[in-house]
Design a protein around this motif. Structure first.
Motif, PDB file in Angstrom:
ATOM      1  N   UNK A 198     -57.592  17.197 -24.638  1.00 18.48           N
ATOM      2  CA  UNK A 198     -57.201  16.891 -26.003  1.00 18.48           C
ATOM      3  C   UNK A 198     -55.710  17.024 -26.201  1.00 18.48           C
ATOM      4  N   UNK A 199     -55.282  17.265 -27.430  1.00 22.90           N
ATOM      5  CA  UNK A 199     -53.852  17.338 -27.733  1.00 22.90           C
ATOM      6  C   UNK A 199     -53.608  18.365 -28.822  1.00 22.90           C
ATOM      7  N   UNK A 200     -52.433  18.984 -28.750  1.00 23.52           N
ATOM      8  CA  UNK A 200     -52.018  19.932 -29.776  1.00 23.52           C
ATOM      9  C   UNK A 200     -50.527  19.776 -30.010  1.00 23.52           C
ATOM     10  N   UNK A 201     -50.024  20.159 -31.195  1.00 29.46           N
ATOM     11  CA  UNK A 201     -48.582  20.067 -31.448  1.00 29.46           C
ATOM     12  C   UNK A 201     -47.788  20.962 -30.502  1.00 29.46           C
ATOM     13  N   UNK A 202     -46.549  20.559 -30.245  1.00 24.22           N
ATOM     14  CA  UNK A 202     -45.662  21.342 -29.365  1.00 24.22           C
ATOM     15  C   UNK A 202     -45.568  22.792 -29.830  1.00 24.22           C
ATOM     16  N   UNK A 203     -45.494  22.988 -31.138  1.00 22.59           N
ATOM     17  CA  UNK A 203     -45.365  24.342 -31.682  1.00 22.59           C
ATOM     18  C   UNK A 203     -46.560  25.212 -31.277  1.00 22.59           C
ATOM     19  N   UNK A 204     -47.741  24.617 -31.313  1.00 23.50           N
ATOM     20  CA  UNK A 204     -48.947  25.350 -30.932  1.00 23.50           C
ATOM     21  C   UNK A 204     -48.951  25.671 -29.441  1.00 23.50           C
ATOM     22  N   UNK A 205     -48.518  24.723 -28.612  1.00 20.27           N
ATOM     23  CA  UNK A 205     -48.447  24.955 -27.173  1.00 20.27           C
ATOM     24  C   UNK A 205     -47.523  26.129 -26.870  1.00 20.27           C
ATOM     25  N   UNK A 206     -46.392  26.206 -27.563  1.00 24.50           N
ATOM     26  CA  UNK A 206     -45.456  27.320 -27.372  1.00 24.50           C
ATOM     27  C   UNK A 206     -46.128  28.644 -27.709  1.00 24.50           C
ATOM     28  N   UNK A 207     -46.794  28.700 -28.838  1.00 24.32           N
ATOM     29  CA  UNK A 207     -47.485  29.935 -29.224  1.00 24.32           C
ATOM     30  C   UNK A 207     -48.575  30.297 -28.218  1.00 24.32           C
ATOM     31  N   UNK A 208     -49.288  29.280 -27.731  1.00 17.26           N
ATOM     32  CA  UNK A 208     -50.329  29.534 -26.732  1.00 17.26           C
ATOM     33  C   UNK A 208     -49.758  30.231 -25.504  1.00 17.26           C
ATOM     34  N   UNK A 209     -48.601  29.775 -25.056  1.00 17.07           N
ATOM     35  CA  UNK A 209     -48.030  30.357 -23.847  1.00 17.07           C
ATOM     36  C   UNK A 209     -47.478  31.758 -24.082  1.00 17.07           C
ATOM     37  N   UNK A 210     -46.953  32.010 -25.258  1.00 19.09           N
ATOM     38  CA  UNK A 210     -46.542  33.385 -25.571  1.00 19.09           C
ATOM     39  C   UNK A 210     -47.741  34.319 -25.454  1.00 19.09           C
ATOM     40  N   UNK A 211     -48.871  33.890 -26.016  1.00 16.88           N
ATOM     41  CA  UNK A 211     -50.089  34.705 -25.946  1.00 16.88           C
ATOM     42  C   UNK A 211     -50.583  34.839 -24.517  1.00 16.88           C
ATOM     43  N   UNK A 212     -50.608  33.726 -23.769  1.00 12.10           N
ATOM     44  CA  UNK A 212     -51.107  33.746 -22.394  1.00 12.10           C
ATOM     45  C   UNK A 212     -50.285  34.674 -21.510  1.00 12.10           C
ATOM     46  N   UNK A 213     -48.980  34.505 -21.543  1.00 12.93           N
ATOM     47  CA  UNK A 213     -48.133  35.317 -20.672  1.00 12.93           C
ATOM     48  C   UNK A 213     -48.170  36.772 -21.116  1.00 12.93           C
ATOM     49  N   UNK A 214     -48.205  37.005 -22.421  1.00 11.43           N
ATOM     50  CA  UNK A 214     -48.237  38.376 -22.916  1.00 11.43           C
ATOM     51  C   UNK A 214     -49.478  39.127 -22.481  1.00 11.43           C
ATOM     52  N   UNK A 215     -50.651  38.538 -22.700  1.00 11.50           N
ATOM     53  CA  UNK A 215     -51.882  39.249 -22.352  1.00 11.50           C
ATOM     54  C   UNK A 215     -52.050  39.352 -20.836  1.00 11.50           C
ATOM     55  N   UNK A 216     -51.616  38.329 -20.097  1.00 10.01           N
ATOM     56  CA  UNK A 216     -51.775  38.386 -18.643  1.00 10.01           C
ATOM     57  C   UNK A 216     -50.756  39.322 -17.997  1.00 10.01           C
ATOM     58  N   UNK A 217     -49.605  39.523 -18.613  1.00  7.82           N
ATOM     59  CA  UNK A 217     -48.698  40.574 -18.120  1.00  7.82           C
ATOM     60  C   UNK A 217     -49.398  41.927 -18.225  1.00  7.82           C
ATOM     61  N   UNK A 218     -50.081  42.143 -19.340  1.00  6.07           N
ATOM     62  CA  UNK A 218     -50.835  43.384 -19.515  1.00  6.07           C
ATOM     63  C   UNK A 218     -51.940  43.479 -18.463  1.00  6.07           C
ATOM     64  N   UNK A 219     -52.625  42.366 -18.191  1.00  3.30           N
ATOM     65  CA  UNK A 219     -53.692  42.354 -17.186  1.00  3.30           C
ATOM     66  C   UNK A 219     -53.178  42.756 -15.807  1.00  3.30           C
ATOM     67  N   UNK A 220     -52.001  42.283 -15.466  1.00  6.11           N
ATOM     68  CA  UNK A 220     -51.414  42.571 -14.155  1.00  6.11           C
ATOM     69  C   UNK A 220     -50.966  44.023 -14.059  1.00  6.11           C
TER      70      UNK A 220
END
Length: 280
Positions: free
Chosen positions: A133-155
């Motif tokens: 599907x598709x999402x606005x650029x702004x949403x993609x940016x927020x998604x990656x902040x969340x992804x990297x943040x939680x996965x840094x904690x996971x590591x």
């Protein structure tokens, strides 16, 4: 709400924190189980690497395209994501990357940050088209902040039980959570009380609204940002507790037992949520 420039800086800082930490790990540490179910440390980095590489390409393509493709409209599903199948795909990516994993992670994370920096002020609502599907650029940016943040904690968490999610990331993650795909589930007893039921989370330490988890029917569950609809149960917690609970890194029962989570409203429904919720 922070500006997009500030959010790009948040993402770059999270990538940098994770990159610096990865350089301290031994070869054995990369095979250590993370706190993300079914994944090792290396699997998590493979997931972030492939995601960064793909999205850097898709963002560039979206900025260069004259118009969107009508048949690839944004999609939002309430069905739960198949986490087990996704985990196996990531493991295959990790095996493909092999000994180049860390260098590829560094290269692709910088490529993604650069791609976001090329987005003009008027282009943040431009749709970024992906296979699902598709999402606005702004949403993609927020998604990656969340992804990297939680996965840094996971590591880091298996090696440092006191590691914290960054405050900047938490603000974005709490704001973004009710809009992400549904990785969670609430298991109901065979004969639950009458539905629908709404479980509300009010989160302290951030300015973003909370999240409502809604069970409309035994077959329909979804979430949305807290609004005016009355809730049968309202939970109260700090931002890090909410994120770890929502993402399945902390059980509601444990959070309640240690005083990190309190509840008001229907105690019967509260107990059902505590026992039945599985996050992700």
């Amino acid at each position: 709400m922070s500006t997009v420039e500030e959010r790009i800086a948040i993402l770059k800082a999270e990538y940098q924190r994770l990159e610096q930490y990865l350089h301290t790990l031994s070869p054995e540490d990369w095979h250590h189980p993370s706190t993300c179910d079914q994944w090792t440390v290396a699997d998590i980095i493979a997931h972030l690497t492939v995601g960064s590489r793909s999205h850097a390409t898709w963002i560039t393509e979206a900025l260069q395209a004259e118009s969107g493709t009508p048949e690839r409209l944004p999609r939002r599903f309430n069905q739960r994501v198949d986490a087990a199948a996704f985990a196996q795909r990531v493991i295959a990516w990790r095996e493909e990357l092999g000994n180049h994993l860390l260098s590829e992670f560094v290269t692709t994370s910088r490529a993604l940050a650069h791609a976001f920096e090329q987005v003009a002020p008027d282009d943040w609502e431009t749709l970024c088209y992906r296979p699902n599907g598709a999402e606005p650029m702004r949403t993609i940016l927020d998604n990656f902040i969340a992804e990297v943040g939680v996965h840094r904690w996971d590591v880091m968490s298996p090696f440092d039980p006191h590691v914290q999610l960054s405050q900047d990331c938490l603000a974005v993650m709490v704001e973004r959570y009710p809009h992400r795909p549904r990785w969670w589930d609430i298991a109901l007893p065979p004969q639950p009380p009458p539905l629908p039921v709404r479980f509300r989370f009010t989160v302290s330490g951030v300015t973003a609204p909370g999240t409502d988890f809604v069970v409309a029917t035994p077959d329909e569950q979804y979430m949305e940002a807290t609004g005016e609809a009355p809730a049968q149960v309202t939970f109260h917690c700090e931002a890090q507790t909410f994120v770890l609970l929502a993402y399945g890194r902390l059980s509601p029962v444990s959070a309640r037992a240690t005083g990190l989570l309190t509840a008001e409203g229907s105690q019967a429904w509260a107990e059902m949520f505590l026992r039945g919720y599985s996050g992700g």
